[in-house]
Design a protein around this motif. Structure first.
Motif, PDB file in Angstrom:
ATOM      1  N   PHE A  56       0.879  -1.080  -0.028  1.00  0.00           N
ATOM      2  CA  PHE A  56       0.012   0.094   0.038  1.00  0.00           C
ATOM      3  C   PHE A  56       0.891   1.226   0.015  1.00  0.00           C
ATOM      4  N   HIS A  57       0.329   2.301  -0.337  1.00  0.00           N
ATOM      5  CA  HIS A  57       1.124   3.631  -0.533  1.00  0.00           C
ATOM      6  C   HIS A  57       0.047   4.488  -0.371  1.00  0.00           C
ATOM      7  N   ASP A  58       0.274   5.524   0.493  1.00  0.00           N
ATOM      8  CA  ASP A  58      -0.658   6.905   0.998  1.00  0.00           C
ATOM      9  C   ASP A  58       0.460   7.814   0.341  1.00  0.00           C
ATOM     10  N   SER A  61       0.189  11.275   3.184  1.00  0.00           N
ATOM     11  CA  SER A  61       1.150  11.170   4.452  1.00  0.00           C
ATOM     12  C   SER A  61       2.418  10.601   3.998  1.00  0.00           C
ATOM     13  N   GLY A  62       2.612   9.977   2.936  1.00  0.00           N
ATOM     14  CA  GLY A  62       3.888   9.327   2.597  1.00  0.00           C
ATOM     15  C   GLY A  62       4.106   7.977   3.421  1.00  0.00           C
ATOM     16  N   GLU A  63       3.104   7.343   4.185  1.00  0.00           N
ATOM     17  CA  GLU A  63       3.244   5.805   4.542  1.00  0.00           C
ATOM     18  C   GLU A  63       3.100   5.016   3.617  1.00  0.00           C
ATOM     19  N   SER A  64       3.749   3.793   3.802  1.00  0.00           N
ATOM     20  CA  SER A  64       3.550   2.915   2.857  1.00  0.00           C
ATOM     21  C   SER A  64       4.030   1.608   3.322  1.00  0.00           C
ATOM     22  N   PHE A  68       1.366  -5.997   7.203  1.00  0.00           N
ATOM     23  CA  PHE A  68       1.711  -6.046   8.470  1.00  0.00           C
ATOM     24  C   PHE A  68       1.922  -4.359   8.969  1.00  0.00           C
ATOM     25  N   SER A  69       2.580  -3.893   8.171  1.00  0.00           N
ATOM     26  CA  SER A  69       2.968  -2.266   8.436  1.00  0.00           C
ATOM     27  C   SER A  69       1.659  -1.465   8.467  1.00  0.00           C
ATOM     28  N   PHE A  70       0.809  -1.974   7.777  1.00  0.00           N
ATOM     29  CA  PHE A  70      -0.632  -1.056   7.730  1.00  0.00           C
ATOM     30  C   PHE A  70      -1.356  -1.352   9.061  1.00  0.00           C
ATOM     31  N   LEU A  71      -1.259  -2.469   9.579  1.00  0.00           N
ATOM     32  CA  LEU A  71      -1.908  -2.916  11.034  1.00  0.00           C
ATOM     33  C   LEU A  71      -1.028  -1.985  12.089  1.00  0.00           C
ATOM     34  N   MET A  72       0.196  -1.998  11.901  1.00  0.00           N
ATOM     35  CA  MET A  72       0.899  -1.476  12.839  1.00  0.00           C
ATOM     36  C   MET A  72       0.931  -0.131  13.059  1.00  0.00           C
ATOM     37  N   LYS A  73       0.837   0.403  11.919  1.00  0.00           N
ATOM     38  CA  LYS A  73       0.883   1.996  11.744  1.00  0.00           C
ATOM     39  C   LYS A  73      -0.776   2.583  12.010  1.00  0.00           C
TER      40      LYS A  73
END
Length: 604
Positions: A56-58, A61-64, A68-73
């Motif tokens: 995924f990439h947002d 906000s720059g999050e990607s 697992f990363s999505f659930l953690m963030k």
């Protein structure tokens, strides 16, 4: 901690769109999914999920990252909790192991033994003087060293104890080597001996590239006890119905090409890769399973089947296609000239020849209709009715509503049966065998087997009445059977309805069970009734197990998650109500049904 191979299995199986879709409203945009950023307020969607890359990439906000990363963030989960959360939704049992003494990965010795065997076989092929015959064989099949090393090919010497001696030097446990099928015990007693001898060896890897098992192609003459191909038996780290040969290497090519070719064997995969066709995988001496289909769905929805065109190959093709359709994939059939297979076409004509045949692939339903036409199945009313019986399983299998609608139209046009009639037929379960005669008939009761009775009874029926094998495959899948040995036997019968003996290397308890069933003197007086009853019990037990799992999830879930789980339970209740009354009267069914209703009232 969670073992790395478990983490990678969860990652590989995860439906990233489904998981993130629980928190973000996503809409399909080409091959991607788009929604409003969950990390930053915005009016224009700039949050993207790319299923082909499991990423995924947002942009706002720059999050990607991965699932697992999505659930953690987004949810503030720890990595372990994120893996468990995704595992629960992906059908992977995630267990933690403690660090320190006795707390390491319990399967680590098995993986280490497999890795050591892999190194031994590779060295004996490329560096050992005695591997010359194997190298010449591969060269004659168009496999150079680059292609061979790409797939980790090796050679098992024509000696009874070469690998055993090498394993002893490295301190490998012989018990583990026996479980992995790398060593065998002689029926006459004495020391264990090498299972793979005088064979080109193909390592079988997990999606993440860990060696799980091996397949071997005999270089000498076939004979008693020496089949052309020999595969490792199932083991604690290897379940052939869940592994596809070549997927660890082909998966990125499958994503890039947006399609996959499924062939029958190791050599087909390696030969096609050697000429530059890399989006190819093969099942491992078994029919394509639902687990295989779910694996492929992670990378593409377009599947080309390149099996043999003889009767057995066509049966395997259509069984595989129906399994794929049941998981929402689109299956096409590639027809090769008589006597040819992907390996021979690749060697004689190269990549262009293979791609030429693949370009002519036809949808599985069209292929079925064409074969029925060739055999005169539409020449009379009775033959048309029999043709319809052969087409309905594919219509029923199609999970995609749009594709099923196309199929119904196509069959209606060809058979002359109205769409409404076909739709009504598809809305019901497959018709049960007709009862003959009006007077009640005293029937011999079905035998009471030890252990899981319904499963044993079904297997006895299929072994005694092979004509029921194909119909059973329409209603029951291997994963519906709880007992491992029963699953192996059922899967083998589906792959070969005329099966006389289980393949060499099959787990011993399954071989013993198969022989026991073959020797059982019990006769089943009414096969149709036995089939209906046992299948209903197996289906009911599957639903019951799912209800138990949902109950456990509800107890550990939050309020928002409970609403979704309760809806799932209600759907299962409908499935239970559709089962025969006899099954629903059983204690297990009533217990689960009552608990479901009670749970529903408590949370409404």
């Amino acid at each position: 901690m969670i073992p790395d191979d478990v983490v990678e299995e969860v990652r590989a199986r995860a439906d990233i769109v489904g998981v993130i879709g629980e928190f973000v409203q996503l809409k399909k945009a080409g091959r991607e999914f788009r929604g409003l950023s969950p990390f930053k307020k915005e009016k224009t969607p700039s949050f993207y999920v790319i299923p082909a890359k499991a990423f995924f990439h947002d942009f706002s906000s720059g999050e990607s990252g991965d699932v697992f990363s999505f659930l953690m963030k987004h949810q503030g989960m720890s990595f372990v909790d994120a893996v468990k959360y995704v595992g629960a939704r992906s059908g992977v049992d995630v267990r933690e192991v403690r660090k320190g003494r006795g707390g390491d990965d319990p399967w680590r010795p098995y993986h280490e033994a497999s890795a050591q065997a892999d190194s031994f076989f590779r060295e004996r092929l490329w560096e050992w003087e005695g591997g010359e015959a194997a190298r010449r064989y591969l060269e004659g099949r168009g496999i150079d060293r680059e292609a061979g090393e790409r797939f980790g090919l090796g050679y098992a010497p024509d000696e009874w104890g070469a690998f055993r001696e090498a394993a002893a030097v490295h301190g490998l446990d012989e018990g583990i080597l026996l479980e992995l099928g790398l060593l065998k015990k002689s029926e006459k007693g004495g020391d264990p001996y090498d299972a793979f001898r005088n064979r080109v060896v193909f390592p079988i890897e997990s999606v993440t590239g860990r060696v799980l098992a091996f397949g071997g192609r005999l270089l000498g003459r076939e004979g008693k006890g020496a089949p052309k191909y020999l595969n490792s038996p199932e083991s604690p780290i290897f379940h052939k119905g869940e592994v596809l040969y070549g997927l660890s290497w082909a998966r990125n090519h499958i994503r890039r090409d947006a399609s996959v070719m499924v062939v029958e064997g190791f050599m087909d995969v390696v030969s096609l890769a050697a000429v530059g066709i890399r989006n190819v995988v093969a099942p491992l001496g078994t029919s394509l399973t639902e687990s295989h289909a779910r694996l492929l769905k992670r990378y593409t929805t377009q599947v080309r089947l390149l099996f043999d065109s003889d009767p057995a190959g066509l049966r395997a093709t259509f069984r595989a296609a129906d399994t794929l359709l049941g998981q929402g994939l689109h299956a096409s059939v590639v027809t090769l000239p008589d006597g040819e297979d992907p390996d021979s076409v690749a060697r004689s004509g190269g990549a262009d020849a293979v791609r030429g045949f693949v370009a002519q692939a036809v949808d599985v339903l069209d292929r079925k209709i064409a074969i029925l036409e060739e055999r005169g199945y539409f020449d009379s009313i009775e033959k048309t009715r029999r043709a319809l019986d052969r087409l309905l399983p594919t219509l029923r299998a199609a999970r995609d509503a749009r594709l099923r609608d196309i199929y119904v139209t196509r069959v209606a046009e060809r058979t002359g049966v109205r769409r409404e009639t076909l739709a009504q037929e598809l809305s019901t379960a497959p018709a049960r065998a007709a009862r003959v005669g009006k007077a009640p008939v005293r029937r011999r009761p079905a035998p009471r087997f030890r252990g899981l009775g319904a499963e044993r009874t079904l297997l006895l029926l299929l072994i005694s009445h092979r004509e029921w094998v194909e119909k059973s495959a329409e209603r029951v899948g291997p994963s519906d059977l709880e007992d491992g040995a029963n699953r192996v036997i059922f899967e083998a019968l589906i792959a070969d309805p005329d099966l006389v003996a289980l393949p060499e290397g099959t787990r011993p308890e399954a071989v013993d069970r198969f022989e026991e069933l073959n020797a059982d003197p019990e006769t089943l007086a009414d096969p149709a009734r036995v089939f209906d009853d046992t299948v209903a019990k197996i289906e009911g037990n599957r639903i019951s197990r799912r209800l138990d799992a949902i109950e456990a999830e509800i107890r550990g879930s939050g309020t928002g998650e409970q609403h979704r789980l309760i809806r799932d339970k209600e759907e299962l209740m409908k499935e239970i109500q559709a089962l025969p009354v006899d099954w629903r009267r059983s204690g297990k069914a009533l217990s689960n049904l009552g608990r479901t209703r009670q749970g529903g009232r408590e949370r409404q």
